[in-house]
Motif scaffolding. Sequence first.
Motif, PDB file in Angstrom:
ATOM      1  N   VAL A   1      33.638  49.880  51.573  1.00 47.74           N
ATOM      2  CA  VAL A   1      34.480  48.582  51.497  1.00 47.74           C
ATOM      3  C   VAL A   1      35.496  48.479  52.181  1.00 47.74           C
ATOM      4  N   GLY A   2      35.365  46.809  52.774  1.00 48.66           N
ATOM      5  CA  GLY A   2      36.369  46.786  53.453  1.00 48.66           C
ATOM      6  C   GLY A   2      37.751  46.084  53.217  1.00 48.66           C
ATOM      7  N   LEU A   3      38.615  46.717  53.424  1.00 43.59           N
ATOM      8  CA  LEU A   3      39.992  46.222  52.341  1.00 43.59           C
ATOM      9  C   LEU A   3      41.428  45.752  53.932  1.00 43.59           C
ATOM     10  N   THR A   4      41.497  43.861  53.543  1.00 45.20           N
ATOM     11  CA  THR A   4      41.823  43.314  54.441  1.00 45.20           C
ATOM     12  C   THR A   4      43.442  42.478  53.369  1.00 45.20           C
ATOM     13  N   GLY A   5      43.900  42.113  54.087  1.00 45.91           N
ATOM     14  CA  GLY A   5      45.461  41.127  53.693  1.00 45.91           C
ATOM     15  C   GLY A   5      45.693  40.743  54.807  1.00 45.91           C
ATOM     16  N   GLY A   6      46.947  39.921  54.632  1.00 49.42           N
ATOM     17  CA  GLY A   6      48.015  39.288  55.868  1.00 49.42           C
ATOM     18  C   GLY A   6      48.973  39.867  55.694  1.00 49.42           C
TER      19      GLY A   6
ATOM     20  N   LEU B   1      39.613  47.146  39.617  1.00 52.14           N
ATOM     21  CA  LEU B   1      39.046  46.939  40.650  1.00 52.14           C
ATOM     22  C   LEU B   1      38.810  47.825  40.492  1.00 52.14           C
ATOM     23  N   TRP B   2      38.917  49.179  40.335  1.00 52.64           N
ATOM     24  CA  TRP B   2      38.571  50.764  40.439  1.00 52.64           C
ATOM     25  C   TRP B   2      37.321  50.848  39.955  1.00 52.64           C
ATOM     26  N   ARG B   3      37.674  50.678  38.200  1.00 47.88           N
ATOM     27  CA  ARG B   3      36.401  50.520  37.486  1.00 47.88           C
ATOM     28  C   ARG B   3      35.253  49.941  37.852  1.00 47.88           C
ATOM     29  N   GLU B   4      35.382  48.164  38.538  1.00 45.19           N
ATOM     30  CA  GLU B   4      34.814  48.002  39.022  1.00 45.19           C
ATOM     31  C   GLU B   4      33.865  48.384  39.590  1.00 45.19           C
ATOM     32  N   LEU B   5      34.591  48.486  40.944  1.00 48.77           N
ATOM     33  CA  LEU B   5      34.222  49.167  41.703  1.00 48.77           C
ATOM     34  C   LEU B   5      33.095  51.160  41.647  1.00 48.77           C
ATOM     35  N   THR B   6      33.270  51.352  40.987  1.00 46.79           N
ATOM     36  CA  THR B   6      32.788  53.052  40.534  1.00 46.79           C
ATOM     37  C   THR B   6      31.741  52.481  39.636  1.00 46.79           C
ATOM     38  N   GLU B   7      31.968  51.580  38.931  1.00 50.84           N
ATOM     39  CA  GLU B   7      30.735  50.850  37.396  1.00 50.84           C
ATOM     40  C   GLU B   7      29.326  50.664  38.946  1.00 50.84           C
ATOM     41  N   LEU B   8      29.655  49.611  39.929  1.00 48.24           N
ATOM     42  CA  LEU B   8      29.077  48.785  40.881  1.00 48.24           C
ATOM     43  C   LEU B   8      28.375  50.053  41.514  1.00 48.24           C
ATOM     44  N   HIS B   9      28.958  51.337  41.697  1.00 45.35           N
ATOM     45  CA  HIS B   9      28.830  52.155  42.857  1.00 45.35           C
ATOM     46  C   HIS B   9      27.293  53.382  41.688  1.00 45.35           C
TER      47      HIS B   9
ATOM     48  N   LEU C   1      29.227  44.165  57.663  1.00 43.79           N
ATOM     49  CA  LEU C   1      29.335  45.792  57.387  1.00 43.79           C
ATOM     50  C   LEU C   1      29.442  46.288  56.051  1.00 43.79           C
ATOM     51  N   PHE C   2      29.645  45.370  55.300  1.00 47.08           N
ATOM     52  CA  PHE C   2      30.313  46.102  54.053  1.00 47.08           C
ATOM     53  C   PHE C   2      29.589  45.403  52.803  1.00 47.08           C
ATOM     54  N   ASP C   3      29.640  47.056  51.646  1.00 47.23           N
ATOM     55  CA  ASP C   3      28.702  46.674  50.774  1.00 47.23           C
ATOM     56  C   ASP C   3      29.885  45.255  50.108  1.00 47.23           C
ATOM     57  N   VAL C   4      31.763  45.393  49.610  1.00 48.96           N
ATOM     58  CA  VAL C   4      32.448  44.624  48.980  1.00 48.96           C
ATOM     59  C   VAL C   4      33.787  44.515  49.808  1.00 48.96           C
ATOM     60  N   VAL C   5      33.375  43.413  50.623  1.00 50.11           N
ATOM     61  CA  VAL C   5      35.138  42.999  50.633  1.00 50.11           C
ATOM     62  C   VAL C   5      36.395  43.140  49.610  1.00 50.11           C
ATOM     63  N   VAL C   6      37.500  43.854  50.231  1.00 52.08           N
ATOM     64  CA  VAL C   6      38.631  43.176  49.019  1.00 52.08           C
ATOM     65  C   VAL C   6      39.628  42.373  50.622  1.00 52.08           C
ATOM     66  N   VAL C   7      40.237  41.471  49.007  1.00 50.13           N
ATOM     67  CA  VAL C   7      41.392  41.074  49.923  1.00 50.13           C
ATOM     68  C   VAL C   7      42.966  40.395  49.433  1.00 50.13           C
ATOM     69  N   VAL C   8      43.591  41.143  50.075  1.00 47.75           N
ATOM     70  CA  VAL C   8      45.023  41.261  49.432  1.00 47.75           C
ATOM     71  C   VAL C   8      45.280  40.241  49.320  1.00 47.75           C
TER      72      VAL C   8
ATOM     73  N   ARG D   1      41.057  33.781  55.041  1.00 45.48           N
ATOM     74  CA  ARG D   1      40.742  35.010  54.552  1.00 45.48           C
ATOM     75  C   ARG D   1      40.030  35.474  53.026  1.00 45.48           C
ATOM     76  N   ASN D   2      40.167  34.182  52.674  1.00 40.16           N
ATOM     77  CA  ASN D   2      40.098  34.802  50.779  1.00 40.16           C
ATOM     78  C   ASN D   2      38.999  34.285  50.695  1.00 40.16           C
ATOM     79  N   ALA D   3      38.592  33.322  51.344  1.00 40.95           N
ATOM     80  CA  ALA D   3      37.046  32.809  51.209  1.00 40.95           C
ATOM     81  C   ALA D   3      36.409  33.697  51.589  1.00 40.95           C
ATOM     82  N   ALA D   4      36.175  35.221  52.538  1.00 39.29           N
ATOM     83  CA  ALA D   4      35.425  36.305  52.418  1.00 39.29           C
ATOM     84  C   ALA D   4      35.480  37.126  51.822  1.00 39.29           C
ATOM     85  N   ALA D   5      36.400  36.671  50.595  1.00 39.02           N
ATOM     86  CA  ALA D   5      36.611  37.967  50.023  1.00 39.02           C
ATOM     87  C   ALA D   5      35.419  37.859  48.234  1.00 39.02           C
ATOM     88  N   ASP D   6      35.051  39.261  48.072  1.00 40.44           N
ATOM     89  CA  ASP D   6      34.372  39.669  47.393  1.00 40.44           C
ATOM     90  C   ASP D   6      35.076  39.861  45.385  1.00 40.44           C
TER      91      ASP D   6
END
Length: 202
Positions: A6-11, A191-199, A125-132, A167-172
């Motif tokens: 998971v890639g995490l980013t945000g301004g 989000l964590w519930r979704e990620l663990t289900e996906l996982h 590089l990431f399965d999922v990108v999260v943008v704050v 930045r937001n356009a890159a978000a899953d």
Amino acid sequence: MRTLHVGLTGGIGAGKSTVAARLAALGALVLDADLAARAVVEPGTEGLAAVAEAFGPEVLGPDGALDRAALAELVFGDERRRGELNAIIHPRVRTWMAERTAAAPEGSVVVQDIPLLVESGLKPLFDVVVVVDARDETRIDRLVRLRGMSREQAEARIAAQAPRERRNAAADHLLANDGTESELVEAVDALWRELTELHHRS
């Protein structure tokens, strides 16, 4: 079960640190690119030697550690010199992150907290990108209130990063953070519930 990347980013001022801390509390292995950038130029590292060679001994303090203020003064507003510094730091940060990702227990959720993920073109590089995300005015208010910046400094820091839209356009997954911290934490839990289900399905 394979590792979920998971890639995490945000301004700046959007609340990324709060999200990273909550994901770590929920069980993710969180790797912080800012921490890595400091680690790769610790005294005695090859990274620090390369920085001193490129920028001169004046970027070292009396104790031999990197004088960040002196270095910032040399590269601030100078694209060529900043590029030179990034060419030293970024590959070493990627190696630092990759080594710790590889050492993670099988089946981990590994979150790489990277402020310039979008600007650096790292999304693939990431399965999922999260943008704050938060509105610019919200972020300026936080930077002034919580970090002691002037409005002009806050605006300059925001302007130095990618525009929100890019930045937001890159978000899953986009986490909007214009409300309270408890609302953000609730959104991270969902989000964590979704990620663990996906996982578990992967």
